[in-house]
Scaffold this motif. Structure first.
Motif, PDB file in Angstrom:
ATOM      1  N   VAL A 232       0.886  -0.972   0.154  1.00 44.27           N
ATOM      2  CA  VAL A 232      -0.002  -0.019   0.011  1.00 44.27           C
ATOM      3  C   VAL A 232       0.949   1.203   0.116  1.00 44.27           C
ATOM      4  O   VAL A 232       1.736   1.259   1.094  1.00 44.27           O
ATOM      5  N   ALA A 233       0.821   1.982  -1.070  1.00 41.00           N
ATOM      6  CA  ALA A 233       1.816   3.233  -1.006  1.00 41.00           C
ATOM      7  C   ALA A 233       1.156   4.483  -0.448  1.00 41.00           C
ATOM      8  O   ALA A 233       1.607   5.294   0.133  1.00 41.00           O
ATOM      9  N   ALA A 234      -0.421   4.499  -0.576  1.00 34.28           N
ATOM     10  CA  ALA A 234      -1.056   5.693  -0.032  1.00 34.28           C
ATOM     11  C   ALA A 234      -2.357   5.195   0.188  1.00 34.28           C
ATOM     12  O   ALA A 234      -3.085   4.077  -0.686  1.00 34.28           O
ATOM     13  N   ILE A 235      -3.165   5.722   1.186  1.00 38.30           N
ATOM     14  CA  ILE A 235      -4.634   5.443   1.402  1.00 38.30           C
ATOM     15  C   ILE A 235      -5.404   6.197   2.089  1.00 38.30           C
ATOM     16  O   ILE A 235      -4.967   7.064   3.020  1.00 38.30           O
ATOM     17  N   ASP A 236      -6.408   7.030   1.406  1.00 40.60           N
ATOM     18  CA  ASP A 236      -7.049   8.094   1.715  1.00 40.60           C
ATOM     19  C   ASP A 236      -8.300   8.307   0.920  1.00 40.60           C
ATOM     20  O   ASP A 236      -8.424   7.621  -0.159  1.00 40.60           O
ATOM     21  N   THR A 237      -8.917   9.512   1.028  1.00 34.49           N
ATOM     22  CA  THR A 237     -10.137   9.776   0.105  1.00 34.49           C
ATOM     23  C   THR A 237      -9.350  10.363  -1.041  1.00 34.49           C
ATOM     24  O   THR A 237      -8.374  10.955  -1.165  1.00 34.49           O
ATOM     25  N   PRO A 238      -9.789  10.393  -2.163  1.00 33.28           N
ATOM     26  CA  PRO A 238      -9.544  10.779  -3.610  1.00 33.28           C
ATOM     27  C   PRO A 238      -9.061  12.474  -3.307  1.00 33.28           C
ATOM     28  O   PRO A 238      -7.852  12.811  -3.528  1.00 33.28           O
ATOM     29  N   GLU A 239      -9.945  13.288  -2.518  1.00 32.72           N
ATOM     30  CA  GLU A 239      -9.832  14.521  -2.472  1.00 32.72           C
ATOM     31  C   GLU A 239      -8.399  14.756  -1.611  1.00 32.72           C
ATOM     32  O   GLU A 239      -7.562  15.543  -2.104  1.00 32.72           O
ATOM     33  N   ARG A 240      -8.187  14.037  -0.568  1.00 35.36           N
ATOM     34  CA  ARG A 240      -6.955  14.301   0.244  1.00 35.36           C
ATOM     35  C   ARG A 240      -5.815  13.814  -0.649  1.00 35.36           C
ATOM     36  O   ARG A 240      -4.584  14.251  -0.272  1.00 35.36           O
ATOM     37  N   LEU A 241      -6.027  12.691  -1.017  1.00 34.88           N
ATOM     38  CA  LEU A 241      -4.928  12.142  -1.681  1.00 34.88           C
ATOM     39  C   LEU A 241      -4.312  13.201  -2.715  1.00 34.88           C
ATOM     40  O   LEU A 241      -3.002  13.620  -2.893  1.00 34.88           O
ATOM     41  N   LYS A 242      -5.159  13.920  -3.391  1.00 39.16           N
ATOM     42  CA  LYS A 242      -4.700  15.007  -4.516  1.00 39.16           C
ATOM     43  C   LYS A 242      -4.211  16.144  -3.705  1.00 39.16           C
ATOM     44  O   LYS A 242      -3.301  16.661  -4.202  1.00 39.16           O
ATOM     45  N   ALA A 243      -4.763  16.397  -2.465  1.00 39.72           N
ATOM     46  CA  ALA A 243      -4.303  17.572  -1.760  1.00 39.72           C
ATOM     47  C   ALA A 243      -2.878  17.431  -1.229  1.00 39.72           C
ATOM     48  O   ALA A 243      -1.987  18.450  -1.127  1.00 39.72           O
ATOM     49  N   ASN A 244      -2.551  16.152  -0.920  1.00 37.87           N
ATOM     50  CA  ASN A 244      -1.291  15.769  -0.530  1.00 37.87           C
ATOM     51  C   ASN A 244      -0.154  16.105  -1.527  1.00 37.87           C
ATOM     52  O   ASN A 244       1.007  15.524  -1.196  1.00 37.87           O
ATOM     53  N   PHE A 245      -0.566  16.127  -2.816  1.00 35.07           N
ATOM     54  CA  PHE A 245       0.436  16.187  -3.774  1.00 35.07           C
ATOM     55  C   PHE A 245       0.322  17.499  -4.421  1.00 35.07           C
ATOM     56  O   PHE A 245       0.079  17.668  -5.564  1.00 35.07           O
ATOM     57  N   ARG A 246       0.596  18.650  -3.648  1.00 31.67           N
ATOM     58  CA  ARG A 246       0.569  19.944  -4.016  1.00 31.67           C
ATOM     59  C   ARG A 246       1.473  20.135  -5.357  1.00 31.67           C
ATOM     60  O   ARG A 246       1.411  20.765  -6.293  1.00 31.67           O
ATOM     61  N   ARG A 247       2.837  19.458  -5.253  1.00 34.93           N
ATOM     62  CA  ARG A 247       3.522  19.482  -6.462  1.00 34.93           C
ATOM     63  C   ARG A 247       3.188  18.944  -7.743  1.00 34.93           C
ATOM     64  O   ARG A 247       3.791  19.364  -8.687  1.00 34.93           O
ATOM     65  N   VAL A 248       2.221  18.375  -7.852  1.00 34.16           N
ATOM     66  CA  VAL A 248       1.915  18.123  -9.168  1.00 34.16           C
ATOM     67  C   VAL A 248       0.528  18.648  -9.560  1.00 34.16           C
ATOM     68  O   VAL A 248      -0.091  18.314 -10.278  1.00 34.16           O
ATOM     69  N   GLN A 249       0.455  20.040  -9.179  1.00 34.47           N
ATOM     70  CA  GLN A 249      -0.337  21.010  -9.889  1.00 34.47           C
ATOM     71  C   GLN A 249       0.152  21.464 -10.946  1.00 34.47           C
ATOM     72  O   GLN A 249       1.427  21.318 -11.312  1.00 34.47           O
ATOM     73  N   SER A 250      -0.426  21.975 -11.911  1.00 34.68           N
ATOM     74  CA  SER A 250       0.032  22.481 -13.258  1.00 34.68           C
ATOM     75  C   SER A 250      -0.695  23.516 -13.871  1.00 34.68           C
ATOM     76  O   SER A 250      -1.703  23.930 -13.405  1.00 34.68           O
ATOM     77  N   VAL A 251      -0.124  24.015 -14.822  1.00 36.12           N
ATOM     78  CA  VAL A 251      -0.619  25.274 -15.857  1.00 36.12           C
ATOM     79  C   VAL A 251      -0.515  24.886 -17.229  1.00 36.12           C
ATOM     80  O   VAL A 251       0.301  24.369 -17.563  1.00 36.12           O
ATOM     81  N   GLU A 252      -1.728  25.090 -17.599  1.00 33.88           N
ATOM     82  CA  GLU A 252      -2.002  24.688 -19.171  1.00 33.88           C
ATOM     83  C   GLU A 252      -1.982  25.799 -20.185  1.00 33.88           C
ATOM     84  O   GLU A 252      -2.907  26.859 -19.423  1.00 33.88           O
ATOM     85  N   VAL A 253      -1.214  25.838 -20.899  1.00 30.68           N
ATOM     86  CA  VAL A 253      -1.224  26.999 -21.788  1.00 30.68           C
ATOM     87  C   VAL A 253      -1.200  26.649 -23.349  1.00 30.68           C
ATOM     88  O   VAL A 253      -0.758  25.780 -23.758  1.00 30.68           O
ATOM     89  N   ALA A 254      -1.832  27.441 -24.157  1.00 32.15           N
ATOM     90  CA  ALA A 254      -1.870  27.117 -25.557  1.00 32.15           C
ATOM     91  C   ALA A 254      -1.655  28.562 -26.211  1.00 32.15           C
ATOM     92  O   ALA A 254      -2.355  29.591 -25.759  1.00 32.15           O
ATOM     93  N   PHE A 255      -0.607  28.567 -27.316  1.00 30.00           N
ATOM     94  CA  PHE A 255      -0.359  29.672 -28.015  1.00 30.00           C
ATOM     95  C   PHE A 255      -0.935  29.615 -29.427  1.00 30.00           C
ATOM     96  O   PHE A 255      -1.388  28.718 -29.768  1.00 30.00           O
ATOM     97  N   GLU A 256      -1.163  30.830 -29.989  1.00 31.29           N
ATOM     98  CA  GLU A 256      -1.827  30.771 -31.201  1.00 31.29           C
ATOM     99  C   GLU A 256      -0.520  30.086 -32.452  1.00 31.29           C
ATOM    100  O   GLU A 256       0.486  30.405 -32.139  1.00 31.29           O
TER     101      GLU A 256
END
Ligand SMILES: Nc1ncnc2c1ncn2[C@@H]1O[C@H](COP(=O)(O)OP(=O)(O)OP(=O)(O)O)[C@@H](O)[C@H]1O
Ligand SMILES: [Mg+2]
Lengths: 253, 335
Positions: B217-241
């Protein structure tokens, strides 16, 4: 107490459910027809055609062969097939004991064996006008023989594999081996003492002797002993199946 | 007792100890009464092995399993009565009709005789198989077989239902109807143990998720808290013309960017601090004379968390990983 009676009723009904389902699903499968239906007749004709053989003697031999081959064909075919398709898991996970499952599977082989024996018997009665010396003894012999050889087949079927070919081979080899030491083709009375001693180790010897007793009225062994040996062997052959099922649970196959 | 399943140090070694395959490695977790518990892991993680041990089909090499407080190794009968099992492969009898398949399982699980027909009819109607009740299962499509095998697993109204990857290979509509059924059964009180390698499935259905990898078991939690624990995998998506490949060099070397991934016509930049990156991106666009077509910040998705944990590369999934997309993708692993 009441709880136990309920449980036993349940288990009984479950064994029956398994058996009826198997009969419905597998009776027309080529594997069953080949090993269960054609094989005994094939063995019979290939070893009995040239010789002088009385009709009664022939019927007694054919009955021993059908009981022996047909009963033992179901287990090695059905269980690996069900393991492969995954339907066996449903049976193993169901709320019933392993013994119940094995009894259900035993009943399937026995049912096929009894049916084919009845066909063989009818052929003997109608075509060759055979007479049966002791019909009740014959019925008991067919039934107990079918149960005994069905549990023997089950032991092979319990080998943890998902390929029927893996177990049909060794089970066929063993059955051929038993066939030639068991006084089916050579009567016990004509055997050398050493060969006869070996023959007494094979349950088929007792089945054949019982058929002789029931059809011809002349066996070499006490028919009660025949019946006792067949019943005991049915119980004894259960053990390897139980053990192999435990192995399968460890191996994960 | 509000734990339906308790697992302590559960271990399975296939083959000889020492020389065998360590498929499940000292697992510890609980499944709570009434929840949908997701067991999420890549191929070969040990999901099926664990589920087979929990359903008595496989003998653990080590450890304990308690079902409703009863140790499975001592007496499996009470557990077997309350368990329903949907295995990885649809295990229906192809020689029997849908109806006879259901009647067989109903009898096997000792559903009272008087109730069998009504339950079978209800299930066949729910699964859209009522018209096909007298058709042999050999003539069924993959999706129909799957639905039939689920129906067979729940005809005795199990209090605890195990499903091993119920949806791969099915069309979107079948998947939705299976999800709907899982939710409905859960609402009616059935505890659900769902093995899956489809992140979206876990995200959509599960109250708690265990992410397992290499038998642990690598992690065990609610999906929301799992996501919250991984702030470093936030992202920004950009598209240029225009064609962006040539026009946007050096994006990944902007300060704060950990990884860059091309997602359709957009570029996704993973970062721990999206707002700082936003302003840098604007500056970048101005200095390169690029027109920004779209710009979004994204929280971590369960997929990112999953990849982060199981050692897959963040952003390597390719086309789109947003959670509103249909869940047809599986995460490849070691197979
Ligand atoms: N019967 C077996 N004998 C030997 N090794 C096995 C057996 N079954 C599984 N394994 C091995 O155990 C490990 C875990 O397998 P398991 O089937 O539990 O994974 P899984 O998470 O269900 O994967 P998938 O998503 O592919 O279904 C794998 O490395 C697999 O090769
Ligand atoms: Mg699996």
């Amino acid at each position: 107490m009441n709880q136990w009676i309920e449980r036993i009723k349940d288990e009984w009904a479950q064994a029956w459910t398994v058996a009826v389902k198997d009969v419905r699903v597998y009776y027309l499968r080529p594997g069953m027809i080949m090993f269960g239906f054609l094989m005994p007749f094939f063995m019979f004709f290939s070893f009995s055609v040239q010789r002088e053989l009385g009709a009664e003697e022939g019927v007694a031999r054919l009955l021993a062969l059908t009981v022996f081959f047909t009963a033992g064909a179901a287990g090695p075919f059905i269980i690996p097939t069900e393991r492969r398709i995954g339907t066996y898991d449903r049976l193993l996970a169901a709320p019933m004991s392993l013994i119940t499952l094995l009894l259900g599977k035993t009943a399937v082989g026995a049912f096929f064996a009894v049916s084919v024996s009845v066909i063989a018997l009818l052929a003997g009665l109608l075509i060759f006008g055979t007479t049966i010396a002791q019909p009740w003894l014959l019925a008991a012999g067919i039934l107990l023989g079918a149960l005994s050889f069905s549990t023997l087949g089950l032991a092979f079927g319990s080998i943890p594999t998902t390929n029927p070919g893996d177990v049909q081979m060794p089970s066929t080899l063993l059955r051929w081996g038993l066939l030639f030491i068991s006084g089916v083709f050579i009567p016990l009375s004509q055997m050398a003492p050493a060969a006869r001693a070996v023959a007494y180790l094979s349950p088929l010897t007792y089945a054949q002797d019982l058929m002789n007793q029931a059809v011809l009225g002349s066996g070499l062994i006490d028919p009660w002993l025949d019946l006792a040996v067949l019943s005991m062997s049915a119980v004894v052959f259960m053990w390897p199946s139980v053990w192999l099922h435990r192995r399968a649970r460890v191996l994960g196959r | 007792m509000n734990h339906v399943i308790e697992v302590e140090n559960l271990t399975k070694i296939y083959g000889r100890p020492g020389a065998g395959v360590l498929a499940v490695d000292h697992l510890n977790f609980e499944v709570r009464q009434g929840e949908i518990f997701g067991f999420l892991g890549p191929n070969g993680a040990g999901k099926t092995t664990t589920q087979r041990m929990l359903t008595t089909l496989l003998e653990p090499s080590e450890g304990r399993i308690l079902i409703h407080g009863h140790e499975l190794a001592h007496d499996a009968y009470p557990a077997k009565r309350m368990i329903g099992l949907v295995p990885e492969e649809s295990n229906v009898y192809t020689e029997l009709t849908a109806w006879d398949n259901l009647m067989f399982t109903a009898s096997l699980y000792r559903v009272p005789r008087a109730e069998r027909a009504a339950r079978a009819q209800e299930l066949l109607e729910t699964f859209g198989l009522w018209e096909k009740r007298d058709v042999k299962a050999e003539n069924f499509s993959k999706g129909m077989r799957r639905r039939l095998s689920i129906a067979m697993a729940i005809i005795h109204k199990p209090a605890l239902l195990f499903l091993d990857e119920p949806t791969p290979g099915l069309d979107a509509q079948s998947i939705r109807s299976i999800w709907e059924l899982i939710r409905r059964m859960n609402a009616e009180g059935t505890t659900i143990f769902l093995s899956t390698h489809q992140i979206e499935e876990a995200n959509q259905l599960c109250e708690r998720v265990a992410i397992i990898s290499h038998g642990k078991v690598a992690a065990i939690d609610t999906p929301e808290r799992l996501k919250a624990n991984f702030r470093r995998v936030q992202s920004v998506e950009v598209a240029f013309e225009g064609e962006m490949a040539e026009k946007s060099p050096g994006l990944e070397s902007l300060p704060g960017v950990t990884t860059q991934a091309k997602v359709g016509d957009k570029i996704r930049l993973y970062t721990e601090d999206p707002s700082a990156l936003l302003s840098r991106l604007i500056q970048y666009a101005e200095s390169h004379a690029l027109r920004v077509v779209s710009l979004n910040t994204l929280g971590p998705s369960l997929e990112d968390v999953f990849l982060e944990i199981t050692g897959g590369q963040v952003g390597a999934v390719g086309n789109g990983s947003q959670e509103d997309k249909p869940a047809k993708r599986g995460m490849g692993g070691r197979k």
